[in-house]
Design an enzyme around this catalytic site. Structure first.
Site, PDB file in Angstrom:
ATOM      1  N   TYR A   1      41.358  41.486  41.540  1.00 54.98           N
ATOM      2  CA  TYR A   1      41.536  42.720  40.789  1.00 54.98           C
ATOM      3  C   TYR A   1      42.977  43.208  40.848  1.00 54.98           C
ATOM      4  O   TYR A   1      43.262  44.315  41.298  1.00 54.98           O
ATOM      5  CB  TYR A   1      40.586  43.809  41.320  1.00 54.98           C
ATOM      6  CG  TYR A   1      39.191  43.641  40.746  1.00 54.98           C
ATOM      7  CD1 TYR A   1      38.902  44.120  39.471  1.00 54.98           C
ATOM      8  CD2 TYR A   1      38.199  42.992  41.461  1.00 54.98           C
ATOM      9  CE1 TYR A   1      37.638  43.946  38.929  1.00 54.98           C
ATOM     10  CE2 TYR A   1      36.931  42.804  40.915  1.00 54.98           C
ATOM     11  CZ  TYR A   1      36.662  43.296  39.645  1.00 54.98           C
ATOM     12  OH  TYR A   1      35.428  43.117  39.103  1.00 54.98           O
TER      13      TYR A   1
ATOM     14  N   LYS B   1      28.207  37.634  51.944  1.00 58.28           N
ATOM     15  CA  LYS B   1      29.238  38.278  52.750  1.00 58.28           C
ATOM     16  C   LYS B   1      29.146  37.954  54.249  1.00 58.28           C
ATOM     17  O   LYS B   1      29.595  36.897  54.655  1.00 58.28           O
ATOM     18  CB  LYS B   1      29.254  39.780  52.473  1.00 58.28           C
ATOM     19  CG  LYS B   1      29.825  40.073  51.078  1.00 58.28           C
ATOM     20  CD  LYS B   1      30.443  41.450  50.940  1.00 58.28           C
ATOM     21  CE  LYS B   1      31.348  41.529  49.723  1.00 58.28           C
ATOM     22  NZ  LYS B   1      30.716  42.103  48.532  1.00 58.28           N
TER      23      LYS B   1
END
Ligand SMILES: *Cc1c(COP(=O)(O)O)cnc(C)c1O
Length: 443
Positions: free
Chosen positions: A32, A290
């Site tokens: 991002y 994760k």
């Protein structure tokens, strides 16, 4: 991680010349981010315990656990040993027609510690992919049930489920920039982000919009997908377990599956092994990722009930239509097994409760700051929400100068440290948050 921040144009203090950083600037695209960004990037040489050592020798206390992952910290002897042991046997083997102990033992363990009823495990490489798999499972299930029209999804605003096209179609339309991708994103439904806070009941009115959507569209709906209790990258907020409980009941009432995305919350972060436990519910499908490997390797899993796996398997095309090349990677499975073992035998509840207490006391004084809108803590997650988005180049440099690794996004400055962090190290983190905000180094 999702940040819808435009790249800032203000000038960052320049880092010392470094060939790694020079080359990074020329060729490497970070998550991002803009290749034109002034937000500094830091080169890490090694990491151990809760400390990252930069190429220039500076050490930073890690407040991020590498985006929820490194629950045991870095360079963990037990996890290193698990990978080394497995490396001597095999690094990888295809999973079509072959199996191995690390994958089988991991799936068995996941079933054992997951909410009641989840029995079949589909392994994959990353969180987003496990969400794609969950969505395909739901669609194939209804197809097998003779309801092929059920192919749409409901999710919650401020939700985040990953960056692939399917996962994006159920993530918050604004932060996920749906307008930019209108041509390729499936049209799904969004209920408002739950307004009832964690620890509070949820009134009929507060779940009415979700109920209306389910009522009106259940004939085309395959599943409701949500992050249980903690909305992560879409806003770092905590909502009522009662909402989740009622959402599960509504799904049953209207014949819609419930997919729980525990990718961020799984393995103790919210104070329970899985956040669904706060509501005492079992989803039909659950995604984990994760911290599954303690942050060592990329691995995710999608769990479902036996009813779903049997139904999909008993009807044409008599197979679940998915199969990643690196499915069940033995190194990743071995380290995941060891990570779960470390967690379960390591008094994790006490650690998370202690972190929760220290975050509450440590972040409390941020409330008095003019620019702070809210301070909230749940489990090993501490959030300071500001009234306005931070100035990334300035605040990022300020945190590094303060000797901590904290990566804000938008209006959110948050901590989710490794569970092994000591009280003193945690104090350095919470003090750094206060000092940086108090000094105005977020503007
Ligand atoms: C991070 C995250 C994902 C995506 O996982 P990746 O491994 O980044 O693909 C999906 N859902 C939630 C809740 C997450 O926090």
């Amino acid at each position: 991680m999702n940040t819808s921040q435009p790249p800032s144009t203000s000038q960052a203090p320049s880092e010392a010349d470094s060939p790694i950083l020079d080359s990074d600037r020329r060729h490497v695209w970070h998550p991002y981010s803009s290749t034109r960004s002034e937000v500094p990037v830091f080169a890490v040489k090694s990491a151990s315990g809760v400390r990252l050592t930069l190429e220039d020798g500076r050490q930073l206390i890690d407040g991020m656990a590498s985006w929820w992952c490194a629950i045991h910290g870095y360079n963990v002897p037990e996890l290193n040993a698990a990978i080394n042991r497995q490396l001597g046997n095999m690094a990888h083997i295809m999973f079509g027609g072959l199996t191995h102990a690390p994958a089988v033992e991991l799936c068995e363990k996941l079933v054992e510690i997951s909410p009641e009823g989840l029995q079949t495990v589909f392994l994959s490489d990353s969180g987003s992919v496990s969400v794609e798999i969950a969505m395909k499972m739901a669609v194939q299930y209804w197809h097998a049930e003779g309801k092929p029209g059920k192919q749409q999804f409901i999710s919650l605003r401020k939700g985040y489920h990953g960056d692939t096209i399917g996962a994006m179609s159920v993530s918050d339309p604004e932060t996920g920039m749906h307008s930019l991708f209108t041509g390729i994103l499936a049209k799904n439904f969004f209920a408002p982000s739950p307004e009832c806070a964690f620890g509070e009941p949820c009134s009929e009115e507060q779940i009415a919009d979700l109920k209306t959507l389910l009522q009106s569209h259940h004939q085309t709906l395959a599943a409701l997908i949500l992050e249980p209790v903690v909305q992560g990258a879409g806003g770092m907020s905590f909502y009522s377990a009662d909402y989740l409980k009622q959402a599960k009941a509504l799904c049953e009432q209207y014949g819609v599956l419930l997919i729980a995305d525990e990718i961020a919350t799984g393995f103790g972060r919210s104070g329970r092994i899985f956040a669904c436990e706060h509501a005492g519910i079992s989803p039909d499908i659950m995604c984990v990722g994760k911290s599954l490997t303690g942050g060592y390797m990329t691995l995710a899993a999608t769990l479902c009930t036996k009813q779903i796996s049997d139904t999909v398997s008993d009807q044409p095309p008599f197979a679940f239509m998915h199969g990643p090349t690196f499915m069940g990677n033995p190194l990743a499975c071995s380290v995941a097994l060891e990570s779960i073992h470390l967690l379960l035998t390591g008094d994790w509840q006490k650690k998370v409760r202690r972190i929760e207490q220290r975050l509450i006391t440590g972040l409390e004084r941020c409330r008095q700051l003019d620019d702070v809108a809210e301070v909230r803590v749940l489990g090993a997650i501490g959030v300071v929400e500001l009234k306005q988005a931070v100035n990334m180049p300035v605040i990022q440099q300020a945190f590094v100068d303060a000797g901590v690794w904290i990566r804000p996004f938008g209006k959110l400055v948050y901590l989710m440290p490794p569970f092994i962090i000591t009280d003193d190290e945690l104090k350095l983190l919470t003090n750094a948050v206060f000092d940086v905000l108090n000094d105005g180094k977020h503007r």
